[in-house]
Design a protein around this motif. Structure first.
Motif, PDB file in Angstrom:
ATOM      1  N   LEU A 286      -2.485 -15.693  13.746  1.00  0.00           N
ATOM      2  CA  LEU A 286      -3.100 -14.867  12.716  1.00  0.00           C
ATOM      3  C   LEU A 286      -2.050 -13.982  12.058  1.00  0.00           C
ATOM      4  N   ALA A 287      -2.017 -13.998  10.735  1.00  0.00           N
ATOM      5  CA  ALA A 287      -1.098 -13.151   9.968  1.00  0.00           C
ATOM      6  C   ALA A 287      -1.697 -12.917   8.587  1.00  0.00           C
ATOM      7  N   TYR A 288      -1.242 -11.852   7.950  1.00  0.00           N
ATOM      8  CA  TYR A 288      -1.735 -11.490   6.627  1.00  0.00           C
ATOM      9  C   TYR A 288      -0.569 -11.413   5.658  1.00  0.00           C
ATOM     10  N   GLU A 289      -0.698 -12.084   4.525  1.00  0.00           N
ATOM     11  CA  GLU A 289       0.281 -11.943   3.447  1.00  0.00           C
ATOM     12  C   GLU A 289      -0.119 -10.677   2.703  1.00  0.00           C
ATOM     13  N   VAL A 290       0.784  -9.703   2.701  1.00  0.00           N
ATOM     14  CA  VAL A 290       0.480  -8.397   2.113  1.00  0.00           C
ATOM     15  C   VAL A 290       1.488  -8.095   1.012  1.00  0.00           C
ATOM     16  N   GLU A 291       0.986  -7.610  -0.105  1.00  0.00           N
ATOM     17  CA  GLU A 291       1.834  -7.222  -1.228  1.00  0.00           C
ATOM     18  C   GLU A 291       1.857  -5.694  -1.308  1.00  0.00           C
ATOM     19  N   PHE A 292       3.063  -5.153  -1.353  1.00  0.00           N
ATOM     20  CA  PHE A 292       3.262  -3.716  -1.520  1.00  0.00           C
ATOM     21  C   PHE A 292       3.824  -3.484  -2.915  1.00  0.00           C
ATOM     22  N   CYS A 293       3.250  -2.532  -3.650  1.00  0.00           N
ATOM     23  CA  CYS A 293       3.655  -2.277  -5.036  1.00  0.00           C
ATOM     24  C   CYS A 293       4.079  -0.823  -5.219  1.00  0.00           C
ATOM     25  N   ASP A 294       4.844  -0.576  -6.298  1.00  0.00           N
ATOM     26  CA  ASP A 294       5.225   0.796  -6.632  1.00  0.00           C
ATOM     27  C   ASP A 294       4.129   1.432  -7.495  1.00  0.00           C
ATOM     28  N   GLN A 295       4.356   2.644  -7.962  1.00  0.00           N
ATOM     29  CA  GLN A 295       3.354   3.382  -8.748  1.00  0.00           C
ATOM     30  C   GLN A 295       3.032   2.708 -10.083  1.00  0.00           C
ATOM     31  N   GLN A 296       3.949   1.882 -10.576  1.00  0.00           N
ATOM     32  CA  GLN A 296       3.726   1.178 -11.834  1.00  0.00           C
ATOM     33  C   GLN A 296       3.093  -0.204 -11.634  1.00  0.00           C
ATOM     34  N   GLY A 297       2.808  -0.557 -10.387  1.00  0.00           N
ATOM     35  CA  GLY A 297       2.178  -1.832 -10.090  1.00  0.00           C
ATOM     36  C   GLY A 297       3.142  -2.993  -9.927  1.00  0.00           C
ATOM     37  N   ARG A 298       4.445  -2.704  -9.899  1.00  0.00           N
ATOM     38  CA  ARG A 298       5.448  -3.754  -9.694  1.00  0.00           C
ATOM     39  C   ARG A 298       5.582  -4.026  -8.198  1.00  0.00           C
ATOM     40  N   THR A 299       5.673  -5.294  -7.856  1.00  0.00           N
ATOM     41  CA  THR A 299       5.794  -5.678  -6.456  1.00  0.00           C
ATOM     42  C   THR A 299       7.114  -5.205  -5.873  1.00  0.00           C
ATOM     43  N   ILE A 300       7.024  -4.492  -4.748  1.00  0.00           N
ATOM     44  CA  ILE A 300       8.209  -4.074  -3.994  1.00  0.00           C
ATOM     45  C   ILE A 300       8.584  -5.192  -3.036  1.00  0.00           C
ATOM     46  N   PHE A 301       7.584  -5.674  -2.307  1.00  0.00           N
ATOM     47  CA  PHE A 301       7.810  -6.734  -1.329  1.00  0.00           C
ATOM     48  C   PHE A 301       6.481  -7.380  -0.995  1.00  0.00           C
ATOM     49  N   SER A 302       6.506  -8.673  -0.747  1.00  0.00           N
ATOM     50  CA  SER A 302       5.335  -9.414  -0.305  1.00  0.00           C
ATOM     51  C   SER A 302       5.769 -10.223   0.908  1.00  0.00           C
ATOM     52  N   LEU A 303       5.057 -10.066   2.013  1.00  0.00           N
ATOM     53  CA  LEU A 303       5.439 -10.760   3.233  1.00  0.00           C
ATOM     54  C   LEU A 303       4.255 -10.938   4.163  1.00  0.00           C
ATOM     55  N   ALA A 304       4.402 -11.877   5.102  1.00  0.00           N
ATOM     56  CA  ALA A 304       3.369 -12.124   6.112  1.00  0.00           C
ATOM     57  C   ALA A 304       3.594 -11.170   7.279  1.00  0.00           C
ATOM     58  N   LEU A 305       2.529 -10.511   7.701  1.00  0.00           N
ATOM     59  CA  LEU A 305       2.614  -9.541   8.793  1.00  0.00           C
ATOM     60  C   LEU A 305       1.556  -9.827   9.853  1.00  0.00           C
ATOM     61  N   ALA A 306       1.929  -9.592  11.099  1.00  0.00           N
ATOM     62  CA  ALA A 306       0.992  -9.716  12.212  1.00  0.00           C
ATOM     63  C   ALA A 306      -0.029  -8.577  12.138  1.00  0.00           C
ATOM     64  N   PRO A 307      -1.232  -8.800  12.658  1.00  0.00           N
ATOM     65  CA  PRO A 307      -2.284  -7.777  12.595  1.00  0.00           C
ATOM     66  C   PRO A 307      -1.879  -6.424  13.179  1.00  0.00           C
ATOM     67  N   GLU A 308      -1.051  -6.422  14.235  1.00  0.00           N
ATOM     68  CA  GLU A 308      -0.674  -5.142  14.863  1.00  0.00           C
ATOM     69  C   GLU A 308       0.248  -4.292  13.991  1.00  0.00           C
TER      70      GLU A 308
END
Length: 65
Positions: free
Chosen positions: A37-59
């Protein structure tokens, strides 16, 4: 509760190699069940630009209802 695509999650541990810090808010964009189980998560800055997108474990994440 298990996050689904488009749910909001919070990073629970710093990831300095990725430029991500504990407490950053991200959006689940996909859920993987294999090989584990993992989640692809997108993190963005205040302007909505992607900082990083990666798969993360639930913990590494906290669900933010």
């Amino acid at each position: 509760m298990i996050p689904s695509p488009y749910d909001v999650v919070v990073l629970v541990k710093n990831m300095p190699d990725k430029g991500l810090t504990k407490g950053m808010i991200g959006t689940v964009v996909d859920v993987y069940s294999t090989p584990s189980l993992a989640y692809e998560v997108e993190f963005c800055d205040q302007q909505g630009r992607t900082i990083f997108s990666l798969a993360l474990a639930p913990e590494r994440l906290q669900y933010k209802p």
